[in-house]
Write a protein that holds these residues in place. Sequence first.
Motif, PDB file in Angstrom:
ATOM      1  N   THR A  98      18.869 -27.088  -8.601  1.00 11.20           N
ATOM      2  CA  THR A  98      17.817 -26.370  -9.330  1.00 11.20           C
ATOM      3  C   THR A  98      16.446 -26.696  -8.756  1.00 11.20           C
ATOM      4  O   THR A  98      15.608 -25.806  -8.580  1.00 11.20           O
ATOM      5  CB  THR A  98      17.872 -26.713 -10.828  1.00 11.20           C
ATOM      6  OG1 THR A  98      19.189 -26.450 -11.317  1.00 11.20           O
ATOM      7  CG2 THR A  98      16.871 -25.894 -11.618  1.00 11.20           C
ATOM      8  N   SER A 106      12.817 -23.718 -14.263  1.00 11.94           N
ATOM      9  CA  SER A 106      12.234 -24.938 -14.842  1.00 11.94           C
ATOM     10  C   SER A 106      12.831 -25.217 -16.217  1.00 11.94           C
ATOM     11  O   SER A 106      13.093 -26.369 -16.574  1.00 11.94           O
ATOM     12  CB  SER A 106      10.709 -24.799 -14.963  1.00 11.94           C
ATOM     13  OG  SER A 106      10.128 -24.666 -13.699  1.00 11.94           O
ATOM     14  N   GLY A 107      13.049 -24.170 -16.995  1.00 10.72           N
ATOM     15  CA  GLY A 107      13.723 -24.335 -18.281  1.00 10.72           C
ATOM     16  C   GLY A 107      15.143 -24.823 -18.112  1.00 10.72           C
ATOM     17  O   GLY A 107      15.623 -25.676 -18.859  1.00 10.72           O
ATOM     18  N   VAL A 108      15.850 -24.285 -17.109  1.00 12.26           N
ATOM     19  CA  VAL A 108      17.212 -24.747 -16.819  1.00 12.26           C
ATOM     20  C   VAL A 108      17.196 -26.215 -16.409  1.00 12.26           C
ATOM     21  O   VAL A 108      18.045 -27.004 -16.833  1.00 12.26           O
ATOM     22  CB  VAL A 108      17.851 -23.859 -15.712  1.00 12.26           C
ATOM     23  CG1 VAL A 108      19.134 -24.474 -15.185  1.00 12.26           C
ATOM     24  CG2 VAL A 108      18.093 -22.467 -16.233  1.00 12.26           C
ATOM     25  N   SER A 158      15.078 -28.492 -17.333  1.00 14.94           N
ATOM     26  CA  SER A 158      14.867 -29.292 -18.544  1.00 14.94           C
ATOM     27  C   SER A 158      16.141 -29.393 -19.375  1.00 14.94           C
ATOM     28  O   SER A 158      16.455 -30.451 -19.922  1.00 14.94           O
ATOM     29  CB  SER A 158      13.738 -28.700 -19.382  1.00 14.94           C
ATOM     30  OG  SER A 158      12.515 -28.863 -18.728  1.00 14.94           O
ATOM     31  N   LEU A 159      16.880 -28.299 -19.485  1.00 17.72           N
ATOM     32  CA  LEU A 159      18.133 -28.351 -20.242  1.00 17.72           C
ATOM     33  C   LEU A 159      19.165 -29.245 -19.560  1.00 17.72           C
ATOM     34  O   LEU A 159      19.897 -29.982 -20.233  1.00 17.72           O
ATOM     35  CB  LEU A 159      18.689 -26.939 -20.433  1.00 17.72           C
ATOM     36  CG  LEU A 159      17.955 -26.091 -21.461  1.00 17.72           C
ATOM     37  CD1 LEU A 159      18.537 -24.690 -21.498  1.00 17.72           C
ATOM     38  CD2 LEU A 159      18.008 -26.728 -22.835  1.00 17.72           C
ATOM     39  N   GLU A 168      13.241 -33.492 -24.785  1.00 19.33           N
ATOM     40  CA  GLU A 168      13.243 -32.766 -23.510  1.00 19.33           C
ATOM     41  C   GLU A 168      13.619 -31.308 -23.712  1.00 19.33           C
ATOM     42  O   GLU A 168      13.011 -30.413 -23.119  1.00 19.33           O
ATOM     43  CB  GLU A 168      14.206 -33.430 -22.522  1.00 19.33           C
ATOM     44  CG  GLU A 168      14.288 -32.728 -21.196  1.00 19.33           C
ATOM     45  CD  GLU A 168      13.000 -32.759 -20.410  1.00 19.33           C
ATOM     46  OE1 GLU A 168      12.744 -31.793 -19.671  1.00 19.33           O
ATOM     47  OE2 GLU A 168      12.237 -33.731 -20.536  1.00 19.33           O
ATOM     48  N   ALA A 169      14.598 -31.043 -24.542  1.00 14.42           N
ATOM     49  CA  ALA A 169      15.010 -29.665 -24.787  1.00 14.42           C
ATOM     50  C   ALA A 169      13.905 -28.891 -25.511  1.00 14.42           C
ATOM     51  O   ALA A 169      13.614 -27.741 -25.163  1.00 14.42           O
ATOM     52  CB  ALA A 169      16.304 -29.633 -25.592  1.00 14.42           C
ATOM     53  N   GLY A 214      10.394 -29.569 -22.980  1.00 11.90           N
ATOM     54  CA  GLY A 214      10.582 -29.141 -21.601  1.00 11.90           C
ATOM     55  C   GLY A 214      11.108 -27.728 -21.473  1.00 11.90           C
ATOM     56  O   GLY A 214      10.572 -26.916 -20.719  1.00 11.90           O
ATOM     57  N   ALA A 215      12.179 -27.417 -22.178  1.00 10.23           N
ATOM     58  CA  ALA A 215      12.784 -26.091 -22.064  1.00 10.23           C
ATOM     59  C   ALA A 215      12.151 -25.093 -23.014  1.00 10.23           C
ATOM     60  O   ALA A 215      12.066 -23.902 -22.707  1.00 10.23           O
ATOM     61  CB  ALA A 215      14.284 -26.176 -22.334  1.00 10.23           C
ATOM     62  N   SER A 255       7.264 -25.603 -23.066  1.00 11.15           N
ATOM     63  CA  SER A 255       6.723 -25.440 -21.710  1.00 11.15           C
ATOM     64  C   SER A 255       7.076 -24.076 -21.131  1.00 11.15           C
ATOM     65  O   SER A 255       6.238 -23.435 -20.489  1.00 11.15           O
ATOM     66  CB  SER A 255       7.252 -26.537 -20.793  1.00 11.15           C
ATOM     67  OG  SER A 255       6.792 -27.791 -21.216  1.00 11.15           O
ATOM     68  N   THR A 256       8.296 -23.624 -21.359  1.00  8.84           N
ATOM     69  CA  THR A 256       8.698 -22.314 -20.839  1.00  8.84           C
ATOM     70  C   THR A 256       7.872 -21.205 -21.484  1.00  8.84           C
ATOM     71  O   THR A 256       7.404 -20.296 -20.793  1.00  8.84           O
ATOM     72  CB  THR A 256      10.200 -22.086 -21.076  1.00  8.84           C
ATOM     73  OG1 THR A 256      10.929 -23.136 -20.442  1.00  8.84           O
ATOM     74  CG2 THR A 256      10.648 -20.748 -20.529  1.00  8.84           C
TER      75      THR A 256
END
Length: 188
Positions: A16, A33-35, A37-38, A56-57, A60-61, A64-65
């Motif tokens: 990724t 970027s979302g992937v 983070s997941l 983080e989910a 981050g996902a 942030s997304t």
Amino acid sequence: MEAFIDIVLFGFLILTAIAIMRLRNLFAVVMLSGVFSLLSAGLFVVMDAVDVAFTEAAVGAGISTVLMLGTMAMTSREEKPPVHNRLFSFAIAVIVGAALIYGTTDMPPFGAADTPVHQHVGPDYIERTPKEIGVPNIVTAVLASYRGFDTLGEVAVIFTAGIAVIVLLHGRTRPARSADARKKGKDA
């Protein structure tokens, strides 16, 4: 089996990251970027850090997304070609990476029970938490009880940042309608 899952997740993280570096389409970069983070959240779950995985989910996902998509709505969808020397950027990244690796050379082994950090507060939390809090997950108990005000402060900072972004995005002015569009609106 757990080692296999770790290797697979790390492999997907690396793939990724490489895909993110190679793409010029910003929408695809935001989605990857979302992937990323997941996948990181999944790795945290495997390491029994469920609270970090949840953060983080969510941040981050999730947040942030959404913020990057909102920003992208105000900019272009394609990255502009770089105007600087890529070799210089690569050299800076290598130097910073080498400095970070050098900074970790005197660290104790990962997970070692005799490290200084595990000799002071940790045993006290392990002993007191089941009696005082009654929550089976010690990390959750520490974050929600012993460090409750710290966690409240972190939530307040994230909430304030989210409100600031909403205010910035809401304040965006819409482009003025052309004279033809105004004329058609009056005729209708």
